[in-house]
Design an enzyme around this catalytic site. Structure first.
Site, PDB file in Angstrom:
ATOM      1  N   HIS A  63      52.673  66.374  30.758  1.00 28.01           N
ATOM      2  CA  HIS A  63      52.821  67.221  31.792  1.00 28.01           C
ATOM      3  C   HIS A  63      54.244  67.417  32.079  1.00 28.01           C
ATOM      4  CE1 HIS A  63      49.187  65.228  33.479  1.00 28.01           C
ATOM      5  NE2 HIS A  63      49.032  66.365  33.584  1.00 28.01           N
TER       6      HIS A  63
ATOM      7  N   ASP B 198      56.786  64.162  33.745  1.00 27.39           N
ATOM      8  CA  ASP B 198      55.798  62.877  32.829  1.00 27.39           C
ATOM      9  C   ASP B 198      57.591  63.161  32.338  1.00 27.39           C
ATOM     10  OD1 ASP B 198      53.399  62.766  33.618  1.00 27.39           O
ATOM     11  OD2 ASP B 198      52.730  63.590  32.067  1.00 27.39           O
TER      12      ASP B 198
ATOM     13  N   MET C   3      49.937  69.531  22.697  1.00 29.04           N
ATOM     14  CA  MET C   3      49.257  70.196  23.967  1.00 29.04           C
ATOM     15  C   MET C   3      50.379  69.760  24.304  1.00 29.04           C
ATOM     16  SD  MET C   3      47.769  69.074  27.259  1.00 29.04           S
ATOM     17  CE  MET C   3      46.358  67.751  27.427  1.00 29.04           C
TER      18      MET C   3
ATOM     19  N   GLU D 118      40.487  73.886  32.209  1.00 29.04           N
ATOM     20  CA  GLU D 118      40.202  72.275  32.374  1.00 29.04           C
ATOM     21  C   GLU D 118      39.779  71.875  34.445  1.00 29.04           C
ATOM     22  OE1 GLU D 118      42.339  68.887  31.482  1.00 29.04           O
ATOM     23  OE2 GLU D 118      41.668  67.650  33.484  1.00 29.04           O
TER      24      GLU D 118
ATOM     25  N   LYS E  61      37.052  70.875  37.080  1.00 27.40           N
ATOM     26  CA  LYS E  61      36.566  69.704  37.338  1.00 27.40           C
ATOM     27  C   LYS E  61      36.367  70.514  38.680  1.00 27.40           C
ATOM     28  CE  LYS E  61      39.058  65.361  39.617  1.00 27.40           C
ATOM     29  NZ  LYS E  61      39.617  64.639  39.477  1.00 27.40           N
TER      30      LYS E  61
ATOM     31  N   GLU F 253      36.643  68.373  30.559  1.00 28.65           N
ATOM     32  CA  GLU F 253      37.067  66.454  30.204  1.00 28.65           C
ATOM     33  C   GLU F 253      35.100  65.450  30.579  1.00 28.65           C
ATOM     34  OE1 GLU F 253      40.020  65.292  32.258  1.00 28.65           O
ATOM     35  OE2 GLU F 253      39.126  63.562  33.176  1.00 28.65           O
TER      36      GLU F 253
ATOM     37  N   HIS G 291      34.900  65.420  34.450  1.00 24.05           N
ATOM     38  CA  HIS G 291      35.020  65.763  35.242  1.00 24.05           C
ATOM     39  C   HIS G 291      33.569  66.559  35.026  1.00 24.05           C
ATOM     40  CE1 HIS G 291      39.748  66.694  35.553  1.00 24.05           C
ATOM     41  NE2 HIS G 291      39.226  65.066  35.499  1.00 24.05           N
TER      42      HIS G 291
ATOM     43  N   ASP H 120      38.881  66.565  26.962  1.00 21.03           N
ATOM     44  CA  ASP H 120      39.569  65.488  27.030  1.00 21.03           C
ATOM     45  C   ASP H 120      38.089  64.069  27.449  1.00 21.03           C
ATOM     46  OD1 ASP H 120      41.971  66.851  27.871  1.00 21.03           O
ATOM     47  OD2 ASP H 120      42.124  65.951  29.888  1.00 21.03           O
TER      48      ASP H 120
ATOM     49  N   ASP I  47      36.997  60.194  40.510  1.00 14.93           N
ATOM     50  CA  ASP I  47      37.055  60.289  39.107  1.00 14.93           C
ATOM     51  C   ASP I  47      37.527  59.575  38.131  1.00 14.93           C
ATOM     52  OD1 ASP I  47      38.115  61.553  36.999  1.00 14.93           O
ATOM     53  OD2 ASP I  47      39.835  62.251  37.985  1.00 14.93           O
TER      54      ASP I  47
ATOM     55  N   ASP J 157      38.132  57.625  34.952  1.00 13.42           N
ATOM     56  CA  ASP J 157      39.444  58.318  33.748  1.00 13.42           C
ATOM     57  C   ASP J 157      39.305  56.829  32.822  1.00 13.42           C
ATOM     58  OD1 ASP J 157      39.300  60.519  33.956  1.00 13.42           O
ATOM     59  OD2 ASP J 157      41.625  60.561  35.592  1.00 13.42           O
TER      60      ASP J 157
ATOM     61  N   ASP K 275      42.043  61.646  27.885  1.00 13.46           N
ATOM     62  CA  ASP K 275      42.979  61.360  29.081  1.00 13.46           C
ATOM     63  C   ASP K 275      41.764  60.665  30.806  1.00 13.46           C
ATOM     64  OD1 ASP K 275      44.295  62.166  31.553  1.00 13.46           O
ATOM     65  OD2 ASP K 275      42.829  63.739  31.666  1.00 13.46           O
TER      66      ASP K 275
END
Lengths: 382, 382, 382, 382
Positions: free
Chosen positions: B56, B59, B90, B183, B185, B219, B222, B247, B257, B259, B289
């Site tokens: 991102h 980030d 990406m 994406e 969710k 994902e 998700h 993802d 969620d 992950d 992810d």
């Protein structure tokens, strides 16, 4: 004073023969109610104020009937419709009960099973057209899999598309004024079903030969099973101009397919769904795909049917009052709900606009107040 | 003997900076690990055999950095990439952390918030393009609602479309070789999110100005949260030729969620997903992810990253062996899996074919045997 | 005319400092509201008509405070209580935020972490007792696991029991008039938590050293996350005489822990829960463990608090009206609800009674009518 | 070389007559397989290596059989048992199929329905005892409600307790060596069932007249439906010394009751459950309460049965190897798993121990490495 929640034909309420005729069998229990004559269903529903009845081919004409028997049944049924003024706005095919469909119907691995399924559908389309239906619902109750290795999903979608295209071709051949509505469902009776949500079915339509002929029949229970917001799903279907029909009932999230009386579970979701349909001025049928609890004797079935319609009318009245409620309308302004219609762009504006992040971040939107006002409207204390 | 499950760049494994850099904060707990320098992440991931890193905007470049600071950060980061041979396939934008987005980003009611969000995205697209990204992921983490009255979903979809169109216009203006991947969710952090599943996002794309520029980033977690079959969803995305990115992680149905490390939950679903990607010859990035459990110290993070890649390679090897396993291939023939490629039509055949319902119904498909064989392959005992 | 839904202290509504003081941080977003002074919370809640406030140790006394600072904070807080007449009926310990608890607290594998957790609890018990609390809530937010191999559940239950026994011993040593209420939760923040439901916690209590000192603090959201019927769970807790406290809020099934305003989701479940508490004459605190949406500015927090209490009072009024509603009472008789109090036995009667299965099977119970009447009561149209 | 996963009677695998005899009817479809003679089931299961068979009263003796017919059936069945060496370790009653139970059985509002249900159970207990069963399972498939108003849960629990007490009294009267095992389930076929989880049932037992006679029959699918961790539930049952029987099958979270082949879904959960049973040295029956997919012909049923047992044996072998795997054992030490057996107290130690929060917080527990090692063991690559 007349009952403000008395259903009348102009409300366009419909029921399936299989809903009021449901004998109460479930995976662990036998039938608790005797079979119900379709003609009796027509008469009782007409008395209650419904607009029409819908059916699967097998609901009306028992499998194995001869041509003569079929015509006799149809004639008697049509007479009941004529006597009562009831309509048949929708028809559908049973592609799930008989053992031949145990591995799938339109997406069965065996091409002959697929041919059998499509042919049964063509016959049912003819029957529906004969009785005046303008919407044909397709629920692929056996289109799915438990043992994932057994089926290539991409090939299954090829075959699903082919089957829908064949049905469209038949409708065009015969010149019927009939549109197809796909009914998504995530699972049950198969471990996973293809086209599991409104979204997947909308996307699928874009690949069809005649996409304009095909839309959606979202069901309250089917979207809710997955924990998705059913009013959002129906709104997206409307956004794509693809809401051709709707199935109303009650369902708890993350449970078996319950098909309870409309409003029996998820009353707030039911309210937002009714509000959407009413505010959008959607003119389709308000179809109830539900059945009476297994605790009911034959009279309880009509309480069930009455309740579905009354709850819809009560919620529609609340939707109207929401539009006139000054405090709610003020709260909507505080939430800036009206400003969502303003465009974001063009790009030059996006690039150059003066934007004060801190000021924008400090805004409150008053959703607690707004949501509480709606809750109190729902509870009838405002 | 070399380790058959040693990741190498040609396996195209990527991680987000936010994944290995996740400090372990959760809704009920503080950070448990110190911040991780993006350059250190690049070095460690390269050592482990990854192909690249994604990020991102925030980030890499902390919000509030000056232009000079930004350029310094990018230069230092690029040097780490050059030193290690790592790529940035990406990039994406953080449209969810800062308070300004609390009511939405692309679908915020306030047009200025939307402008802020789109502008932040345009800047992040520039940053991604500068570092060589060819896919731009859009996750609308705040595009949703808790108080349903506060937002008209159809207008929200209008604004969502407008924002994606504006980003496409910007990409075309700048001549970037960049595709957008949406994406989906279903919920979290909002009560309900728009475009909740792969299906809804696929349908949405068909309404865009430049639909060819936009595809999907499904994902694992998700889709699984809603209890949907993630391999089916990805198969449908492939069927529409819209799988632009993916993802991978681990998730339990009907939970927050999570992950988790790829394969940590839902190992059978993970297998069918890997098998689909490998059998389809899909050439995109295998992006993880996910993040390390909060029980881990800084070293545990690299165990986490190593585990994601190893599990993928183990499952890919099993997918290969499935193709060569005589008994499984026989069971697939018994299930008539190959016959799903045969057309059902044309219509004349459907209408006239000789079909013996009883014989078709009596067929067994051997799914119990097939599924058991796959289970034993998965468990490594065949 | 006075507002019939104006909260007053005798309604025994309480809030946690952490609820109105929640700054709106979530797994994907930063704080959106500034910290709230506990004294301000006391004043505002008193104005709104609440009975009291509850707290975790760290909510009131920041970790790391010296003894002198602690005493100053407590003195100032007590003055606010005295000024407003507000009470502190319940206190609890934060055993989940700090990194030391990342692997567990009472059930951490490391005995020193467990000692740290129990000691922190003893201190918090002292603080609670000092401020007059009569209930001590234990929520084991980190008592669980993601990697199942890491912990032997039977040993974990041994340690859990030991920790609760130690706290009881401390309470008895000090002579406090304090009962412990366990708060079950199925998951989040851990992948799976121990004592996941009201049932598991009730069973656990029977193994404790002083079972009479320990009961339950069921939470609407926590039972609902698993799709369990929260009113049934609370009824079973009452049946065991173990309902010591309750946490009221709003939650959608199969979702992350939402802690919405009471009634914001699951309004029908909320009604049956309120009805149960009111009909049972339960005299405990109606505690709200919830927080304002992240869309709210500081004023929205008080709308949130007001809404929780108003909805409770509206539902309590409906519960009263249900008892007086002739049609509903008739429907309950039709459902034979009153006959559930009649014994089935003794054994001799069971063995010898004349029973006509067909007649018993033919009975209808009128649940559709009954449920529709309750729905209409809920919607305020009867 | 002999097949290491060949089931043998000493593995104590059992099946219900209703499992292999399931004809494949589901809520949307008719039977796909012909009825299976119980004697044939005994013979085939014996050949496959099972230890025994279990039944509901109606599975063996069709309702309405005369005393003579009953005795003839029992005699013929017993001969098949004798011929094959198969045992009947468990028996149960069907209290859910017949319409008389539509409103409940032990908790029906009508006392005569309850008497009918208890009497049917007493007869079934006699039948089970006659055939040598030592465990009597009680699944209350109709003990629940959809219309919550219709039943007071506290009274329902009074009646539930009374019914179980009556059955215990009967067992004591007759001097049978028979223990009762309650089988919890959250929902389906009723909207909500009483005693929805292992926890609720364990708590309930503590209120019975003869609590020592009653324990649990947890089912993989039933706990998993709610998203609870089934191995944790069974561990708690063992902790209370109440694991009397177990039902093994496969199930996806948040779905209809699937009763798939053991290991067909949730293979990791299945592994942790098998490991628990094996490591605990639990000596009860490994009972499969599952059925073949509807895609199967009669031969597929035996593939199904074979697969259940093989998967159990494969997972048991992995559990053994886990104990011998040096790396996994090292990872368990790194996770301090062994230290969970060390006491936390006594209180004086808790109050006085030197504890360094920062050092404790800095520890890593290596769960990523541990979980990955277990994953690779499960996948058969270590």
């Amino acid at each position: 004073m007349p009952d403000p929640y008395q259903p009348r034909p102009e409300h366009r309420f419909t029921f399936g023969l299989w809903t009021v005729g449901n004998p109460g069998r479930d995976p662990f229990g036998h039938e608790v109610r005797p079979p119900l004559d379709p003609v009796e269903s027509v008469r009782r529903l007409a008395e209650l104020g419904a607009y029409g009845v819908n059916f699967h081919d097998d609901d009306l004409v028992p499998p194995g009937s001869s041509a003569g028997e079929r015509d006799g049944i149809v004639k008697r049924f049509r007479r009941a419709l004529d006597d009562t003024g009831m309509k048949v706005p929708m028809a559908t095919t049973n592609l799930f009960s008989r053992p031949v469909f145990k591995e799938g119907a339109f997406t069965a691995n065996d091409p002959d099973v697929r041919r059998f399924a499509v042919r049964k559908t063509l016959d049912a389309i003819d029957l529906g057209a004969e009785l005046g239906a303008s919407v044909y619902v397709m629920w692929g109750g056996r289109e799915g899999v438990e043992a994932d290795a057994a089926k290539d999903v991409r090939l299954a979608l090829d075959r699903y598309k082919e089957a829908v295209d064949l049905c469209c071709e038949h409708i065009r051949d015969r010149g019927y004024d009939l549109r197809i509505a796909l009914e998504p469902k995530p699972n049950e009776p198969r471990g996973d079903l293809f086209l599991p949500t409104v979204g997947h079915a909308l996307a699928f339509i874009s690949e069809l030969e005649w996409p304009d002929m095909v839309g959606l029949n979202p069901e309250f229970a089917h979207e809710t099973m997955s924990g998705l917001n059913v009013a959002h799903a129906v709104a997206q279907a409307l956004w794509h101009d693809k809401l051709f029909h709707i199935d109303l009932n009650g369902q708890r999230i993350a449970k078996f397919d319950q098909d309870f009386r409309f409003g029996a579970e998820g009353i707030r979701d039911a309210f937002y769904l009714v509000r959407l349909l009413e505010d959008a001025g959607w003119d389709g049928m308000r179809h109830f795909d539900a059945h009476a609890y297994r605790t009911e004797d034959p009279e309880g079935v009509w309480d069930f049917a009455r309740g579905c319609m009354r709850t819809y009318l009560i919620l529609a009245e609340k939707a109207r009052r929401m539009r006139d409620d000054t405090e709610i309308q003020e709260a909507l302004v505080a939430a800036q709900a009206d400003r969502l219609a303003e465009p974001t762009g063009p790009l030059a504006v996006v690039r150059s606009a003066e934007l004060d992040e801190a000021a924008l971040a400090a805004q409150g939107y008053g959703h607690e107040r707004l949501d509480q006002l709606v809750t109190e409207l729902l509870l009838g204390v405002r």
